[in-house]
Scaffold this motif. Structure first.
Motif, PDB file in Angstrom:
ATOM      1  N   ARG A   1       0.821  -1.211   0.000  1.00 23.50           N
ATOM      2  CA  ARG A   1       0.000   0.000   0.000  1.00 23.50           C
ATOM      3  C   ARG A   1       0.858   1.265   0.000  1.00 23.50           C
ATOM      4  N   THR A   2       2.078   1.179   0.555  1.00 25.12           N
ATOM      5  CA  THR A   2       2.927   2.362   0.677  1.00 25.12           C
ATOM      6  C   THR A   2       3.765   2.600  -0.565  1.00 25.12           C
ATOM      7  N   PHE A   3       4.300   1.538  -1.166  1.00 25.65           N
ATOM      8  CA  PHE A   3       5.267   1.695  -2.253  1.00 25.65           C
ATOM      9  C   PHE A   3       4.769   1.180  -3.604  1.00 25.65           C
ATOM     10  N   ILE A   4       4.179  -0.020  -3.635  1.00 25.68           N
ATOM     11  CA  ILE A   4       3.845  -0.645  -4.915  1.00 25.68           C
ATOM     12  C   ILE A   4       2.645   0.031  -5.567  1.00 25.68           C
ATOM     13  N   MET A   5       1.528   0.148  -4.838  1.00 22.51           N
ATOM     14  CA  MET A   5       0.326   0.720  -5.438  1.00 22.51           C
ATOM     15  C   MET A   5       0.507   2.177  -5.881  1.00 22.51           C
ATOM     16  N   PRO A   6       1.128   3.055  -5.062  1.00 24.80           N
ATOM     17  CA  PRO A   6       1.331   4.436  -5.532  1.00 24.80           C
ATOM     18  C   PRO A   6       2.255   4.548  -6.741  1.00 24.80           C
TER      19      PRO A   6
END
Length: 265
Positions: A88-93
């Motif tokens: 949620r912090t690195f991959i999706m953004p």
């Protein structure tokens, strides 16, 4: 009318969790997207809250019955929680709004999420339809910490990307790798799903600057929690394994429908 129907279907989310310990997000995301018109990225976050709160209530209920293995919750939950936060912090953004585009077609981030979710549904359906007796699972098996750890990582990735709690991944792993009987696996799965989902939602809340529709979330969650108790009651009267197979066929049809709708229609 569609909104009323969506809230009625919300009860089925909890019924699914109460009966077989999984399947909540498989119903939640299509309801939010297709009945309430919520965009897929927001729907994945909302699904985490709805399924998480419902699973937590169901998990506490199982805990009072002594049907939760807390050691396994730790071994499975810790790696999956870290992976949920990383996703949620690195991959999706980091995924661009448009992944692919030419003169004929384009693949948006929202469509990508729904297609990925449909593939997860297909995998879930195969897991549910395979109606193997528990004796086949546990024979000659030992508690495999490494397998449980790595499957926890995979679970966290799935949870973070598509908003699926992952009960369909957890329960077979607990039965096979942790040598756990089905009723105890369901209770343990509910706790893991709850922690993963709620932590994933907190990641969305802190990172994504979008207003949250709390009345919708709370009403959906209340109806799902009601469904948890209905599902638990039904589970005492009906063979859970047969229900799991029947639900698996339903999930298979839904997964095919979502894939065709997103890719063709």
């Amino acid at each position: 009318m569609m909104e009323f129907f969506a809230y009625a279907l919300a009860i089925l989310i909890g019924v699914s969790l109460g009966l077989i310990g999984s399947g909540g997000s498989i119903l939640t995301i299509p309801i939010l997207v297709y009945f309430l018109g919520i965009d897929p990225l927001t729907a994945t976050a909302y699904s985490l809250f709805i399924v998480g709160t419902s699973a937590l209530v169901g998990g506490l209920r199982k805990a009072f019955e002594g049907m939760v293995d807390y050691k396994t919750v730790v071994y499975f939950g810790i790696p999956s929680i870290f992976m949920v936060l990383a996703t949620r912090t690195f991959i999706m953004p980091s995924i661009p709004p448009v992944l692919f585009a030419d003169t004929l077609c384009a693949l948006s981030k929202e469509t990508f999420v729904m297609v990925l979710f449909s593939l997860v549904m297909l995998l879930a359906s195969f897991s549910m339809i395979r109606n193997r007796p528990q004796e086949d699972f546990v024979q000659h098996q030992q508690f495999n910490y490494l397998t449980v750890f790595f499957k926890g990582i995979v679970l966290g990735l799935v949870t973070g990307m598509v908003g699926a709690g992952g009960g369909f991944l957890i329960i077979p792993t607990l039965v096979v790798s942790a040598r756990m009987e089905m009723k105890r696996a369901i209770g343990t799965s509910l706790f893991i799903v709850a922690f993963n989902s709620l932590i994933g939602f907190l990641g969305y809340w802190e990172i994504d600057d979008h207003p949250i529709n709390w009345p919708l979330l709370l009403l959906f969650s209340f109806l799902s929690i009601l469904g948890i108790f209905i599902g638990a009651r039904i589970a005492k009267e009906i063979d859970g394994q047969k229900l799991k197979v029947g639900f698996g066929w339903f999930v298979l049809c839904m997964g095919i429908y979502i894939f065709v709708r997103e890719m063709v229609l």
